[in-house]
Design a protein around this motif. Structure first.
Motif, short mmCIF file in Angstrom:
data_model
loop_
_atom_site.label_atom_id
_atom_site.label_comp_id
_atom_site.label_asym_id
_atom_site.label_seq_id
_atom_site.Cartn_x
_atom_site.Cartn_y
_atom_site.Cartn_z
N ILE A 501 19.30 -34.85 -2.65
CA ILE A 501 18.60 -35.29 -5.11
C ILE A 501 18.52 -33.74 -4.53
O ILE A 501 19.03 -33.06 -5.59
N ASP A 502 17.47 -33.08 -4.09
CA ASP A 502 16.91 -31.84 -4.80
C ASP A 502 17.80 -30.48 -5.45
O ASP A 502 17.59 -30.22 -6.13
N ASP A 503 18.09 -29.86 -4.18
CA ASP A 503 19.34 -29.34 -3.93
C ASP A 503 20.45 -29.39 -4.91
O ASP A 503 20.95 -28.43 -5.60
N ASP A 504 21.33 -30.39 -4.54
CA ASP A 504 22.80 -30.79 -5.07
C ASP A 504 23.13 -31.57 -6.12
O ASP A 504 23.83 -31.43 -6.87
N LEU A 505 21.91 -32.81 -6.94
CA LEU A 505 22.35 -33.42 -7.45
C LEU A 505 22.16 -32.33 -8.71
O LEU A 505 22.82 -32.96 -9.64
N LEU A 506 21.55 -31.24 -9.36
CA LEU A 506 21.71 -31.29 -10.63
C LEU A 506 22.11 -29.85 -10.38
O LEU A 506 22.00 -29.03 -11.48
N VAL A 507 23.14 -29.53 -9.29
CA VAL A 507 23.64 -28.33 -9.55
C VAL A 507 24.62 -27.84 -10.21
O VAL A 507 24.43 -26.85 -10.68
N PRO A 508 25.23 -29.10 -11.51
CA PRO A 508 25.96 -28.26 -11.67
C PRO A 508 24.50 -27.99 -13.56
O PRO A 508 25.18 -27.27 -13.92
N LEU A 509 23.74 -29.03 -14.23
CA LEU A 509 22.76 -28.08 -14.85
C LEU A 509 21.88 -27.14 -14.31
O LEU A 509 21.95 -26.07 -15.17
N ASP A 510 21.52 -26.80 -12.93
CA ASP A 510 21.50 -25.88 -13.12
C ASP A 510 22.76 -24.18 -13.07
O ASP A 510 22.08 -23.03 -13.70
N GLN A 511 23.96 -24.88 -12.03
CA GLN A 511 25.11 -23.14 -12.91
C GLN A 511 24.44 -23.25 -14.40
O GLN A 511 25.09 -22.14 -15.06
N PHE A 512 24.85 -25.00 -15.05
CA PHE A 512 24.90 -24.20 -16.70
C PHE A 512 23.02 -23.74 -17.28
O PHE A 512 23.52 -22.35 -17.68
N ASP A 513 22.25 -23.50 -16.54
CA ASP A 513 21.02 -22.82 -16.63
C ASP A 513 21.80 -20.97 -16.00
O ASP A 513 20.73 -20.81 -17.01
N ALA A 514 22.30 -20.97 -15.59
CA ALA A 514 22.52 -19.67 -14.56
C ALA A 514 23.13 -19.04 -15.65
O ALA A 514 23.32 -18.09 -15.77
N SER A 515 24.47 -19.58 -15.80
CA SER A 515 25.42 -19.43 -17.29
C SER A 515 24.23 -18.57 -18.28
O SER A 515 24.54 -17.86 -18.86
N ARG A 516 23.77 -19.74 -18.56
CA ARG A 516 22.65 -19.15 -20.35
C ARG A 516 22.56 -18.51 -19.86
O ARG A 516 21.73 -17.29 -20.89
N ALA A 517 21.39 -17.66 -18.31
CA ALA A 517 20.83 -16.96 -18.21
C ALA A 517 21.20 -15.50 -18.27
O ALA A 517 21.12 -14.44 -18.38
N ALA A 518 22.51 -15.92 -17.62
CA ALA A 518 23.64 -14.52 -17.13
C ALA A 518 24.28 -14.65 -18.33
O ALA A 518 23.81 -12.86 -18.65
N LEU A 519 24.36 -14.62 -19.58
CA LEU A 519 25.33 -14.51 -21.10
C LEU A 519 24.07 -13.73 -21.43
O LEU A 519 23.84 -13.04 -22.43
N GLN A 520 22.41 -15.04 -21.64
CA GLN A 520 21.52 -13.82 -21.82
C GLN A 520 20.80 -12.49 -22.05
O GLN A 520 20.71 -11.51 -22.49
N ARG A 521 21.20 -12.10 -20.39
CA ARG A 521 20.95 -10.72 -19.91
C ARG A 521 22.02 -9.91 -20.47
O ARG A 521 22.41 -8.65 -20.29
N ALA A 522 23.62 -10.77 -20.22
CA ALA A 522 24.58 -9.58 -20.59
C ALA A 522 24.02 -8.66 -21.59
O ALA A 522 24.55 -8.20 -22.73
N ALA A 523 23.72 -10.31 -22.64
CA ALA A 523 23.72 -9.64 -24.99
C ALA A 523 22.46 -8.96 -24.65
O ALA A 523 22.11 -7.75 -25.44
N ARG A 524 21.63 -9.44 -23.22
CA ARG A 524 20.34 -7.81 -23.61
C ARG A 524 20.57 -6.48 -23.20
O ARG A 524 20.53 -5.71 -23.86
N GLU A 525 21.39 -6.33 -22.38
CA GLU A 525 22.54 -5.29 -21.39
C GLU A 525 22.90 -4.37 -22.83
O GLU A 525 23.07 -3.12 -22.68
#
Ligand SMILES: Nc1nc2c(ncn2[C@@H]2O[C@H](COP(=O)(O)OP(=O)(O)OP(=O)(O)O)[C@@H](O)[C@H]2O)c(=O)[nH]1
Ligand SMILES: [Mg+2]
Length: 530
Positions: A501-525
């Motif tokens: 439940i801890d690892d899998d249930l919020l995977v879509p949310l975690d991916q969402f967060d990961a994509s936001r972080a990736a986008l932010q990183r790209a904008a900073r680069e």
């Protein structure tokens, strides 16, 4: 950062934005245009003269060329199709690039000056003829540099400031604002208007764009500052590379702005402590349905059942027949089946409610374009479905490892029970013989308190006692092993369900967060581009 790296970085930003459900069409078009531009020679760059009608673009080009290459006139608008003025030494080399930019009329010049620039005289961008503006809009994204031409009447024009400058200022490194027809003003007014223009550019965040005044109608003598800028010896390759890099930078920044992650580090959508609380309440709800105590009872019963099979001696046939008859054997001793039926024991809806609420409460903090994707994630049916799958997979993994305990002791007890039964049969025969032969001699043993007791009776009592003790021993031992196993199974299932439940249930949310972080990183680069 190299241009190629900047474009790769934009690719990453686009991928991240796409997974957030943002519209990436414009960014992808920018990237494709940029890559196409790099596919053409960069030995010369393309400079467009852009501006409203009658500001003197064609006259300026003629002054730069020193000859009449693009008809200028008093009739408005005059220029309908862009005209390119290119060094003849590069004519062949630039033909493909100019076609791609959208130029059909090319005038070549043989002079050695301005050998690495193709100057375009564009139609007016504020035309009453709509197709003029369309042509300009199609062309500008493909040119490498722009001279924005204004005149004393149009220098504050909204089409220029609110429109073109806002859009292109951050996307083009080499650009200049040309205040033409400055001969219509007194020198002092010309200086004041130019200064006013500089102010306005600074307010618009384009303060690094130079402003020069010209009098194109006077020919070469009237465009001194502009000529200097043109001759400033900047390498065409750098102009092209910086233009592409600036486009890549701006596109990545726009995507990040759309996701609301431009600037400060993007905090996770859901605060870790609240997330933790919601997840543990989901786990509690799920485990209540799974019913760990019930599972443990099943595990103990299954162990006892297995023990009886091996250790009950011949009597087990009798007891199992009875159990089979009343249907208890299966129902009471099937931990795997018991787990599999967890969904029959209630609904997951109350278990996922805190989590749904949590996601829903973060929705308003998310930029509008992202809300749709996030709202789908927080739909009760979607969370419930994912939780059910998560539980099923964790139970499946655990059930696959179920091994009902067994012990060699049970076989020994079983063998002993056979001996007991054999002894009982022997005693039964003995008793029968005593009935048939009336005065058969019977020995006796002297027992404390009881005195002499007939040997068969004493033997019968001892045998029954031994059988009982063996059965009791079996039951105790099986209970011991069963409970130990049940505790292990219960703990494993609990841990596994919690972990998944801890690892899998919020995977879509975690991916969402990961994509936001990736986008932010790209904008900073991207800040290192252009
Ligand atoms: N006084 C003055 N008139 C100028 C100057 N430059 C151009 N003109 C005049 O302004 C009018 C328009 O000039 P064009 O060069 O055709 O202007 P344009 O920007 O190409 O106009 P479109 O092709 O319609 O977009 C012409 O009559 C020019 O002679 C200048 O520096 N001073
Ligand atoms: Mg013109």
């Amino acid at each position: 950062m190299s241009v190629d790296r900047c474009l790769d970085n934009l690719d990453e930003a686009i991928a991240a934005a796409k997974s957030l459900g943002l519209d990436t069409g414009a960014a992808a078009a920018t990237r494709d245009t940029a890559r196409s531009r790099l596919g053409f020679p960069s030995t010369a760059y393309v400079l467009a003269l852009a501006g409203g009608t009658g500001v003197g673009k064609s006259t300026l080009l003629n002054a730069i060329a020193g000859e009449n290459v693009s008809p200028a006139g008093a009739r408005r608008p005059t220029t309908a199709d862009a005209v390119a003025w290119v060094p003849s030494s590069r004519g062949r080399e630039l033909a493909g690039l100019l076609r791609w930019v959208g130029i059909t009329t090319v005038r070549e010049h043989a002079g050695g000056a301005l050998a690495d620039v193709a100057v375009l005289d564009l139609p007016d961008f504020d035309s009453i003829a709509l197709e003029h503006r369309e042509r300009v809009d199609a062309l500008l994204p493909r040119v490498d540099a722009v001279a924005w031409i204004v005149d004393p009447e149009k220098y504050k024009d909204h089409v220029m400031h609110g429109g073109y400058l806002t859009q292109f200022a951050p996307r083009i490194r080499r650009q200049i604002v040309v205040l033409n027809r400055s001969d219509l003003l007194s020198p002092a007014d010309a200086t004041r208007v130019a200064e006013d223009m500089r102010h306005q550019l600074r307010r618009e965040g384009a303060g690094d764009i130079e402003v020069v005044a010209t009098r194109a109608r006077e020919g070469a003598g009237g465009i001194g500052e502009l000529s200097q800028w043109l001759d400033s010896g900047i390498e065409a390759k750098r102009v092209v590379a910086s233009r592409v890099a600036a486009e890549a930078r701006e596109a990545a920044r726009q995507l990040a702005a759309g996701a609301g992650v431009l600037g400060d580090a993007a905090a996770p959508l859901i605060e870790p402590a609240r997330r933790e609380r919601a997840l543990s309440s989901v786990s509690r709800g799920a485990l209540a349905l799974i019913d760990i105590a019930g599972l443990e009872r099943q595990a103990v019963a299954a162990t006892r059942f297995a023990a009886r099979r091996r250790g009950a001696g011949p009597l087990r046939f009798v007891t199992s027949a009875i159990y089979r008859l009343i249907g208890r054997a299966r129902a009471a001793a099937d931990p795997a089946g018991f787990l599999g039926r967890w969904q029959l024991r209630g609904s997951l809806a109350p278990a996922v409610e805190p989590l749904r609420e949590l996601v829903a409460s973060t929705l308003p903090t998310v930029p509008a374009p992202l809300r749709g994707a996030l709202a789908t994630l927080s739909e009760p049916a979607s969370i419930e479905g994912r939780l059910a799958r998560t539980i099923d997979s964790s139970l499946g993994a655990e059930v696959a490892g179920f091994r009902v305990p067994t012990s060699a002791l049970w076989s020994v007890i079983g063998a002993a029970q056979y001996a007991v039964t054999a002894l009982l049969i022997f005693l039964a025969l003995w008793f029968a013989a005593l009935f048939v032969i009336h005065d058969a001699p019977v020995g006796s043993v002297v027992l404390p308190y009881l005195g002499p007791v007939p040997t068969p009776v004493a033997l019968l009592a001892a045998t029954l006692l031994a059988g009982y003790l063996l059965a009791k021993l079996l039951q105790l031992h099986a209970g011991l092993l069963g409970r130990r196993w049940a505790r292990r199974v219960g703990a494993n299932v609990t841990r596994e369900v919690r972990r998944r439940i801890d690892d899998d249930l919020l995977v879509p949310l975690d991916q969402f967060d990961a994509s936001r972080a990736a986008l932010q990183r790209a904008a900073r680069e991207a800040d290192d581009c252009g």
